[in-house]
Write a protein that holds these residues in place. Structure first.
Motif, short mmCIF file in Angstrom:
data_model
loop_
_atom_site.label_atom_id
_atom_site.label_comp_id
_atom_site.label_asym_id
_atom_site.label_seq_id
_atom_site.Cartn_x
_atom_site.Cartn_y
_atom_site.Cartn_z
N ALA A 162 142.36 116.05 41.74
CA ALA A 162 141.76 114.83 42.29
C ALA A 162 141.65 114.93 43.81
O ALA A 162 140.62 114.59 44.40
N ALA A 163 142.72 115.39 44.44
CA ALA A 163 142.71 115.53 45.91
C ALA A 163 141.66 116.54 46.35
O ALA A 163 140.94 116.32 47.34
N GLU A 164 141.55 117.63 45.62
CA GLU A 164 140.54 118.65 45.94
C GLU A 164 139.14 118.09 45.75
O GLU A 164 138.22 118.36 46.55
N PHE A 165 138.95 117.34 44.68
CA PHE A 165 137.65 116.72 44.40
C PHE A 165 137.23 115.77 45.51
O PHE A 165 136.09 115.82 45.99
N ILE A 166 138.15 114.90 45.92
CA ILE A 166 137.84 113.92 46.97
C ILE A 166 137.44 114.64 48.26
O ILE A 166 136.45 114.28 48.91
N LYS A 167 138.19 115.66 48.62
CA LYS A 167 137.91 116.40 49.84
C LYS A 167 136.54 117.08 49.79
O LYS A 167 135.74 116.96 50.73
#
Length: 372
Positions: free
Chosen positions: A279-284
């Motif tokens: 999720a964090a990678e996706f948002i970034k």
């Protein structure tokens, strides 16, 4: 004869590089267009990140279902029969996902829905799956929030009678609300309108006469929900308005303006409530590509694409039946919207997020888990 071996090598290389086609049928036009466009932002990002599987390039083919049931059926048939898609992604809008899933199931090609929440999308269809929660859970979540967090004892429902999504979610909300209030008469009334209506005076006059604590609007089209609330405020109505996941569109805020302030709705994802490293990678990566925060629909589109690719990888084959079997065995797949396990109906067991409109923005309120 000296040319035979090189020609065979060239032929085998060409065959090895033959693309695997993943089809997508989303609404790019019509009343659901904003939802389809948000979904495709996530699908395109995922395709950029994962462009091949089993050593073969992935060809992504999009067909516009035009927010129409017949067009949805035709789009799926075209993707399978003409484009030779081995798996299908879509669609935003249960009303178009249901006929689309019927075609995919009949033709024996797996379909993974991003955000269609009506149970009929997958029920009795072994080739149909989805990465989102379903309406029995979503309806319960909103009823629980209304009763336990807002202290509501009575409600009125305004539904779109022409929408499978709206009628289904309305039903599940009513069931849960009556159970939670321990009062079979706590839903003071259910009144309907038709997709495309612009004047909701009659429905709102009825609702106002009942003086409920909350008004639930499970609208399939976000613009109509915003119009209903706007017209309600113009009539001087003060009730709290509640809705489902379709409200999460910029157009809802644009149409509703200040009138929709303080309205609550359920959805699938929030940047403040991430549960996986992906999720964090996706948002970034989403912010880098689009210059804004991702919507829940973008996150679901992203997950649907990656789940299909993962299933192809696990199947070790681009055969639709093998992909279907791999999808059916999905457990704890790490997505942007959480860890995804598919149940016996192909439905994801997922958390729900509740948001409120505050200062013209969608703001995170809480997360509700299936066991709660």
């Amino acid at each position: 004869m000296k040319w035979v071996i090189p020609l065979l090598l060239v032929t085998s290389l060409v065959l090895a590089a033959e693309p695997i086609v993943i089809g997508v049928y989303e609404p790019m036009t019509g009343p659901y267009a904003a939802g389809g466009q948000m979904t495709m932002e996530g699908v395109y990002l995922a395709h950029e990140q994962v462009k091949e599987v089993l050593g073969r390039p992935i060809e992504l083919v999009l067909v516009d279902n035009k927010s129409d049931k017949v067009e949805a059926s035709n789009a799926v048939a075209r993707l399978i029969e003409y484009h030779k898609a081995v798996a299908i992604i879509g669609s935003y809008g249960s009303a178009v996902a249901i006929p689309g899933s019927e075609v995919a199931n009949k033709l024996g090609v797996p379909m993974v829905g991003c955000s269609p929440t009506n149970p009929l999308v997958t029920l009795g269809k072994p080739y149909a799956f989805r990465v989102c929660f379903i309406d029995p859970f979503q309806g319960t979540v909103m009823a629980q929030f209304a009763v336990e967090k807002l202290g509501a004892k009575t409600a009125v429902v305004i539904q779109d009678i022409a929408s499978d999504y709206s009628v289904g979610l309305s039903h599940y909300f009513q069931e849960a609300f009556k159970k939670l209030t321990k009062n079979n008469k706590s839903v003071l009334g259910v009144i309907s309108y038709q997709t495309g209506d612009q004047d909701f005076t009659a429905q709102l006059t009825f609702a106002n006469s009942k003086n409920p604590d909350v008004i639930f609007i499970p609208a399939a089209a976000y613009g109509e929900a915003a119009l209903i609330i706007k017209q309600a405020r113009e009539l001087g109505m003060k009730q709290v308005f509640l809705g489902g996941d379709t409200w999460e569109a910029p157009e809802f805020l644009q149409v509703g303006g200040k009138a929709v302030e303080g309205s609550y709705f359920s959805t699938h994802f929030d940047t403040e409530a991430t549960t996986t490293p992906r999720a964090a990678e996706f948002i970034k990566s989403f912010r880098a590509k689009y210059g804004k925060d991702p919507s829940a629909f973008a996150a679901l589109g992203y997950d649907a694409y990656l789940l299909v690719v993962d299933a192809i990888q696990r199947a070790g084959s681009a055969d639709p039946k093998a992909i279907k079997e791999a999808l059916a065995s999905t457990k704890n797949f790490e997505g942007a919207t959480g860890y995804i396990t598919l149940d016996q109906n192909g439905d994801a067991i997922k958390d729900a997020v509740i948001r409120v409109v505050k200062d013209g923005k969608f703001v995170y309120v809480t997360t509700v888990r299936p066991s709660e």
